[in-house]
Design an enzyme around this catalytic site. Structure first.
Site, PDB file in Angstrom:
ATOM      1  N   GLU A 200     -18.175  47.930  42.676  1.00  0.00           N
ATOM      2  CA  GLU A 200     -18.572  47.441  41.353  1.00  0.00           C
ATOM      3  C   GLU A 200     -18.588  45.913  41.228  1.00  0.00           C
ATOM      4  OE1 GLU A 200     -16.406  49.343  38.224  1.00  0.00           O
ATOM      5  OE2 GLU A 200     -16.974  51.348  38.858  1.00  0.00           O
TER       6      GLU A 200
ATOM      7  N   GLU B  44     -17.043  57.529  42.326  1.00  0.00           N
ATOM      8  CA  GLU B  44     -16.031  57.630  41.274  1.00  0.00           C
ATOM      9  C   GLU B  44     -16.606  58.376  40.082  1.00  0.00           C
ATOM     10  OE1 GLU B  44     -14.142  54.031  39.864  1.00  0.00           O
ATOM     11  OE2 GLU B  44     -13.943  53.250  41.905  1.00  0.00           O
TER      12      GLU B  44
HETATM   13  C1  FCB Z   1     -13.818  51.753  37.752  1.00  0.00           C
HETATM   14  C2  FCB Z   1     -12.989  51.108  38.838  1.00  0.00           C
HETATM   15  C3  FCB Z   1     -11.748  51.872  39.174  1.00  0.00           C
HETATM   16  C4  FCB Z   1     -11.074  52.428  37.950  1.00  0.00           C
HETATM   17  C5  FCB Z   1     -12.060  53.173  37.089  1.00  0.00           C
HETATM   18  C6  FCB Z   1     -11.451  53.792  35.873  1.00  0.00           C
HETATM   19  O1  FCB Z   1     -14.599  50.792  37.131  1.00  0.00           O
HETATM   20  O2  FCB Z   1     -13.748  50.975  39.999  1.00  0.00           O
HETATM   21  O3  FCB Z   1     -10.890  51.037  39.902  1.00  0.00           O
HETATM   22  O4  FCB Z   1     -10.433  51.421  37.275  1.00  0.00           O
HETATM   23  O5  FCB Z   1     -13.087  52.315  36.712  1.00  0.00           O
END
Ligand code: FCB
Length: 784
Positions: free
Chosen positions: A159, A360
Site C-alpha cells: 500500500e 488483505e
Molecule cells: C491495511 C494495512 C494493514 C492493516 C489493515 C487493517 O491498510 O495494510 O497493515 O492495518 O489495513
C-alpha cells in the site's frame, strides 16, 4: 443456498506485518523505525511478541490449514541504519521463521516494505529523498540473499498510497508529515523503489514478484445502488479525479509504465514534476508476476463546489467525501462486498494479463471474550460475504490465485494502537494468550472444503441456547420469561449461555396476539453537535408526547458498535413498535439497519445520504444563507467562514447556504476548517485572520466556533463588530452572554422534538408521512 467451491489450487492464507506483531523492537540489534518514533512507546512493543512466539503462531496457522503466510520483513531489523552493515541476528530471525513455515507446510510470502522505514533513513529525508529508493533495492538484495532460496513469492511494497499520503499529507501515520508536495514526491520514490527492488530480486532469480496495492472502487452515493448510473459531468469529474489519486496513480505506473494523464497536472501543481526523472517509469513498469490487492471498503464522493481538499487527498478541492448508507465495521469502514467485485472487474477489463492475489481483506469489530470463545458472528459474515463476492468474480473470469485474510492475530493497528481487532485469533496483550475466535474455526472449515458451506453464519436461537446450556428448550424459555420454577443452577447455566451467544429473547413471540408491544425505543447517540439543549428537549418532549399516547419508552444509548448490535437485536426481536433515533455526528448506518427491520423509524436530522427514513430537521441551508445575507446587507464584503467537521450533514448544509449567499453577490469564500471544539475553532480563526488580514466578517457554522473567533479577534487586537463582524449558529445559551453578545441563528429545539414525536405517532398509525424541515430565525445581537 448452494455451497460455493473455489478452483483447485486456490491459495488460502493469512497476512500480517512486522511492526504490527513482532514486538522486540530493541532486541538483537534492531534499529528504530519511523513507527517506533511515531508511537513514542505507546504501542509496538510487545505487540504480539511474535518475535519470540513465532513458532507457536505457525502452529496456529498449521492448525487452521493455511497454505500461505504473508509476513513483512522489518528493514531496521535487517539493516539498523537502513543501509550499510547488515544485522546478522535480525536476518537470523527471518531465516528461522521461513524454516519453521516450510516445516509446517506453509508457503512463505515476503513483503519487503510494510511502512516501517528505518528512522536513520528518515533522518536523511526518508521517502522524499531519491536515495531511499536505492537503499531499498540494496535492502531487497540483502534479504533475498539470505532467504531467497526458500521464499518463492515476493512483494516489494504494501500500500504505497497509504504510506505516502497518510504518512506525508494528512500526517496521521508515521512519519507524520503534513506536506502535499512531500506526499506526491514520496509516492513516486516508493514506486521507483518498487521498480529497483524488483530488478534486484529478478537479478537474483526470484520466482514470483509483485507489489500490493490498496484498491477501492470510487463511486457517487447514487452509484452505490446502481453502478451503471450515468453521472452529471461534475460528479464524473470528481469520481475520476479521486480514482486517479487513489487507484490509477499506482496501477498505471506499475502495470503500464506511465502516469495517468489526468493525474500529472495535479502533481505538478503542488509538487512540480522535477522528481520524476527520465527512465523512472521504465523501471517502475518492469513486468510483475502477481498483483496483490488489499480490499476493505469503497470510496464515495461527489462534486461540491468550494469544498476544501481532504488532507489525505491533495488535489481533491471541490470534492465531497460522502458517507455510505450501509453497515460499517468498528473502524467506521462501510461494508460493501460487491466493491471487491468491482475492483476485480476493473482489473480484468483494464489489465487482463495480470494475475491477482487478494493479499488483505478482513474487519475490525468489537469482540467479547465469552467463556471459552469469541463469537464474532459479524466478522464471519463479513468474510463470508466477501468470499461470495470473490467467488462470483472468479466466475466472471477474474484471475485471482488466492485469498490472504487480514489478519491472523489481533495486533497493533498503526495509529490506533491495540484497540482495533482485525484478528481471527484473539490476543490478550497482557498474557499474550491466543484464543481462536469463531471466525478462525469457520475459516478452517472454508479452507478444508476449499469453499463456503451451504449455511451462512446464523444468529443464535432458543435451540442454540438450549444446546449450549445442555437443557431443554422449555427450560430456556422459562428462564428468559422470568418464571420462578427453574433451579438456580439451571438458571445460571442458561443465563451464561444467553450472554455468551448474544441471544435476544423474542418478545414478538410473546405478543403474538396483540402484534403490539406498546413500547417505543428512544435511541440516543452522544455527543451531538448543537448539544445538550436539543437532547434534553428531545428526551422531555418525545417522552411526554409518546407516554401521553400510552407508549412505554425504552431509552437506549447508541455509543459503541456493541450497543448498535444490541439495539438492532432488540428491534429485530420485535421488542418495540417504533424507534425515535437521534443519530450520532457523522456517517451512521444505524438508521438504515433499523429501517430494514420493518419497524417504523424516525430520525432527528437529515441523514447524510438520501433515505426513505423520514426525519425532522431545521433549515440549516436557509439559516446560513440568511446569516450571510445579513452580513452582506451590513456592507461586509470580505467574509470568512469557520467550518465545523465536513462529515456532519448540518455543517455541509450550513456551508452550502453560506456559499450560495456569497455566490449571489459574486464573492469568493475564505474557508478554515475546524472540529467541534473551541480549541480547533481558535486555531481556524487565527489561520483565517492571518491568511486574510482584510476580512471584515466571519460566519461560523456553530456558536462554539463563533465564540472562539471572538476570542481570536480580541487577541489580534480587532474590535467586534467595528473591525470584524461575527455570526454564529444554534443560539446556545452562551451566545447571549459573550461580550459583545453574539448574533446567531436560532434553531427551534422544542419544536423539533415535538415534531419528532408526532411524526412517529403518525407512522405508528400507518399514516403516510414525509420529513419535516422547520424554519430557523436570525437573532441579531451586538456582534454585527
Ligand atoms: C491495511 C494495512 C494493514 C492493516 C489493515 C487493517 O491498510 O495494510 O497493515 O492495518 O489495513
Amino acid at each position: 443456498m448452494r455451497t460455493a467451491s473455489f478452483p483447485e489450487g486456490f491459495v488460502w492464507g493469512v497476512s500480517t506485518s512486522a511492526f504490527q506483531i513482532e514486538g522486540a523492537t530493541d532486541q538483537d540489534g534492531r534499529g528504530p523505525s519511523i513507527w517506533d518514533t511515531f508511537a513514542g512507546g505507546a504501542y509496538g512493543d510487545p505487540a504480539c511478541d511474535h518475535y519470540r512466539r513465532y513458532a507457536d503462531d505457525i502452529r496456529l496457522m498449521q492448525d487452521l490449514g493455511v497454505a500461505a503466510y504473508r509476513f513483512s520483513v522489518s528493514w531496521s531489523r535487517v539493516l539498523p541504519e537502513g543501509h550499510g552493515r547488515a544485522n546478522g541476528p535480525g536476518l537470523d530471525f527471518y531465516d528461522r521463521l521461513v524454516d519453521e513455515l516450510l516445516r509446517a507446510g506453509i508457503a512463505p510470502y515476503a513483503t519487503l516494505y510494510h511502512w516501517d522505514l528505518p528512522q536513520a533513513l528518515q533522518d536523511s529525508g526518508g521517502w522524499t529523498s531519491r536515495d531511499t529508493a536505492r537503499h531499498f533495492a540494496d535492502y531487497a538484495g540483502v534479504v533475498y540473499d539470505r532467504i531467497g532460496d526458500r521464499v518463492d513469492t515476493w512483494f516489494t511494497f504494501n500500500e504505497p498510497q497509504v504510506a505516502a499520503f497518510l504518512g506525508h499529507a494528512s500526517g496521521v501515520h508515521a512519519p507524520g508529515r503534513r506536506s502535499a508536495a512531500d506526499a506526491f514526491v514520496s509516492a513516486h520514490h516508493m514506486l521507483l523503489a518498487h521498480g529497483l527492488g524488483l530488478e534486484a530480486l529478478r537479478a537474483r532469480g526470484a520466482a514470483r514478484a509483485g507489489v500490493v496495492l490498496n484498491l477501492s472502487p470510487v463511486l457517487t452515493p447514487a452509484q452505490l445502488g446502481d453502478v451503471s448510473l450515468d453521472l452529471p459531468e461534475e460528479d464524473a469529474e470528481a469520481v475520476a479525479r479521486i480514482d486517479a489519486l487513489h487507484n490509477r496513480q499506482f496501477l498505471e505506473p506499475v502495470l503500464r509504465g506511465r502516469y495517468p494523464a489526468d493525474l500529472l497536472p495535479l502533481v505538478e501543481k503542488v509538487a512540480g514534476l522535477d522528481h520524476i526523472h527520465d527512465g523512472d517509469l521504465d523501471v517502475i513498469g518492469g513486468p510483475i508476476d502477481l498483483l496483490g490487492v488489499n480490499y476493505y471498503t469503497p470510496i464515495a464522493v461527489r462534486a461540491q463546489p468550494g469544498a476544501p481538499a481532504d488532507p489525505a487527498f491533495p488535489g481533491s478541492e471541490g470534492v465531497l467525501f460522502c458517507s455510505v448508507p450501509t453497515a460499517v465495521t468498528a473502524m467506521g469502514w462501510p461494508i460493501m462486498p460487491s466493491g471487491l467485485s468491482l475492483v476485480l472487474r476493473r482489473l480484468s477489463e483494464e489489465y487482463p494479463e495480470t494475475d491477482v492475489m487478494i493479499t488483505e481483506n478482513g474487519a475490525d469489530f468489537v469482540d467479547v471474550v465469552a467463556g471459552d470463545g469469541v463469537h464474532d458472528i459479524e466478522r464471519m459474515s463479513f468474510l463470508e460475504e466477501h468470499l461470495r463476492a470473490l467467488r462470483a468474480s472468479l466466475d466472471e473470469g477474474a484471475r485471482v490465485r488466492g485469498y490472504l485474510l487480514w489478519s491472523l492475530l489481533d495486533c497493533v493497528e498503526w495509529a490506533d494502537g491495540y484497540r482495533r481487532k482485525f484478528g481471527i485469533v484473539h490476543v490478550d496483550f497482557t498474557t499474550q494468550r491466543r484464543l481462536l475466535k469463531d471466525s478462525a474455526l469457520w475459516y478452517r472449515d472454508v479452507i478444508r472444503r476449499n469453499g463456503l458451506g451451504a449455511e451462512r453464519p446464523k444468529r443464535p436461537t432458543l435451540e442454540t441456547v438450549a444446546a449450549r446450556a445442555g437443557v431443554s428448550r422449555a427450560t430456556v424459555s422459562r428462564v428468559v420469561n422470568g418464571e420462578a420454577s427453574v433451579s438456580p443452577e439451571a438458571r445460571a447455566v442458561v443465563l451464561r449461555a444467553v450472554q455468551e451467544l448474544g441471544y435476544v429473547p423474542n418478545a414478538a413471540a410473546r405478543s403474538l396476539v396483540t402484534q403490539r408491544t406498546d413500547s417505543v425505543a428512544l435511541v440516543l447517540s452522544a455527543p451531538r453537535n448543537g448539544g445538550d439543549a436539543l437532547i434534553s428537549a428531545v428526551v422531555q418532549y418525545v417522552t411526554g408526547v409518546l407516554e401521553g399516547a400510552g407508549k412505554q419508552i425504552t431509552l437506549m444509548l447508541a455509543d459503541t458498535a456493541e450497543s448498535h448490535r444490541r439495539i438492532i437485536r432488540h428491534v429485530e426481536a420485535g421488542q418495540v413498535d417504533g424507534v425515535v433515533l437521534v443519530p450520532p455526528d457523522g456517517p451512521d448506518p444505524l438508521a438504515e439497519r433499523l429501517a430494514r427491520t420493518g419497524v417504523p423509524v424516525v430520525l432527528l436530522g437529515r441523514p447524510a445520504i438520501a433515505s426513505l427514513v423520514p426525519y425532522v430537521d431545521v433549515d440549516n441551508t436557509g439559516g446560513a444563507k440568511a446569516a450571510t445575507r445579513h452580513l452582506l446587507d451590513r456592507g461586509r464584503r470580505r467574509i470568512g467562514v469557520i467550518c465545523g467537521p465536513m462529515d456532519l450533514v448540518a455543517v455541509q448544509d450550513r456551508l452550502a447556504g453560506h456559499l450560495a449567499a456569497l455566490h449571489e453577490d459574486g464573492l469568493r469564500p475564505a474557508i478554515a476548517l475546524a472540529g467541534l471544539d473551541r480549541q480547533s475553532g481558535g486555531a481556524a480563526a487565527r489561520e483565517l485572520l492571518s491568511g486574510h488580514p482584510d476580512l471584515n466578517a466571519v460566519f461560523a457554522t456553530s456558536d462554539e466556533l463563533a465564540i472562539s473567533a471572538l476570542e481570536a479577534a480580541r487577541e489580534a487586537g480587532l474590535q467586534v463588530p467595528r473591525d470584524l463582524a461575527i455570526v454564529g449558529f444554534d443560539d446556545v445559551h452562551a451566545a447571549s452572554c459573550t461580550t459583545p453578545p453574539l448574533t446567531t441563528v436560532r434553531v427551534p429545539a422544542a419544536d423539533q422534538a415535538l415534531a419528532l414525536a408526532r411524526l412517529l405517532l403518525s407512522r405508528l398509525d400507518g399514516r403516510h408521512t414525509t420529513s419535516v424541515v422547520l424554519p430557523t430565525r436570525l437573532v441579531v445581537r451586538a456582534t454585527t
